[in-house]
Design a protein around this motif. Structure first.
Motif, PDB file in Angstrom:
ATOM      1  N   LYS A  45       0.828  -1.194  -0.021  1.00  0.00           N
ATOM      2  CA  LYS A  45      -0.138  -0.073   0.124  1.00  0.00           C
ATOM      3  C   LYS A  45       0.975   1.356   0.068  1.00  0.00           C
ATOM      4  O   LYS A  45       1.869   1.376   0.564  1.00  0.00           O
ATOM      5  CB  LYS A  45      -0.999   0.073   1.291  1.00  0.00           C
ATOM      6  CG  LYS A  45      -1.888  -1.085   1.168  1.00  0.00           C
ATOM      7  CD  LYS A  45      -2.685  -1.050   2.335  1.00  0.00           C
ATOM      8  CE  LYS A  45      -3.640  -1.885   2.477  1.00  0.00           C
ATOM      9  NZ  LYS A  45      -4.579  -1.918   3.869  1.00  0.00           N
ATOM     10  N   THR A  46       0.650   2.128  -0.878  1.00  0.00           N
ATOM     11  CA  THR A  46       1.315   3.516  -0.811  1.00  0.00           C
ATOM     12  C   THR A  46       0.450   4.494  -0.029  1.00  0.00           C
ATOM     13  O   THR A  46      -0.790   4.697  -0.305  1.00  0.00           O
ATOM     14  CB  THR A  46       1.325   3.884  -2.360  1.00  0.00           C
ATOM     15  OG1 THR A  46       0.199   4.153  -2.948  1.00  0.00           O
ATOM     16  CG2 THR A  46       2.511   3.037  -3.165  1.00  0.00           C
ATOM     17  N   THR A  48      -0.135   8.350   1.193  1.00  0.00           N
ATOM     18  CA  THR A  48       0.349   9.549   0.790  1.00  0.00           C
ATOM     19  C   THR A  48       0.373  10.450   1.809  1.00  0.00           C
ATOM     20  O   THR A  48      -0.750  10.377   2.508  1.00  0.00           O
ATOM     21  CB  THR A  48      -0.733  10.105  -0.430  1.00  0.00           C
ATOM     22  OG1 THR A  48      -1.840  10.108   0.097  1.00  0.00           O
ATOM     23  CG2 THR A  48      -0.426   9.130  -1.578  1.00  0.00           C
TER      24      THR A  48
END
Length: 131
Positions: A45-46, A48
């Protein structure tokens, strides 16, 4: 407590030479496979980070407090109290006083004798005084 039980179990197993077998058993278990899959999903998972938060986190120092403020606080609150406390000062001063008295009694009146045979004693006295 479950955590204490687990620590005792693993420690006891390691003391009896069963640590490798326990590690191999965990590697083959379904729990290990679930943990690896869960970790991979978390790493994939990225996340931000908002620009404002990123700007706040990108700092040059570890704290917002300057070094001189920490030193001033230490001197103001702790140092005065410590120097007034005999339990704090006695182990820091008493050993130096006793060692100085011992050295003084060992080399008392040795420096007045300027014979060549006394140079070793004078050098030893100067060495003990300096160190």
């Amino acid at each position: 407590n479950d955590a204490e039980f687990l620590v005792d179990l693993v420690t006891d197993g390691d003391r009896h030479g069963r640590g490798d077998r326990m590690a191999d058993y965990y590697d083959k278990s379904a729990l290990a496979k679930e943990n690896v899959q869960h970790l991979e999903t978390l790493l994939s998972k990225t996340h931000t980070v908002p620009k404002e938060l990123e700007d706040q986190l990108n700092v040059k120092s570890a704290t917002a407090t300057p070094w001189w403020w920490g030193l001033w606080t230490l001197m103001r609150y702790r140092t005065r109290k410590n120097y007034k406390n005999p339990n704090y000062m006695s182990p820091r001063v008493l050993d130096k006083v006793l060692l100085s008295l011992l050295i003084m009694t060992l080399y008392l009146l040795k420096g007045d004798d300027y014979k060549e045979s006394n140079y070793t004693n004078i050098a030893a006295m100067l060495f003990m005084w300096v160190t």
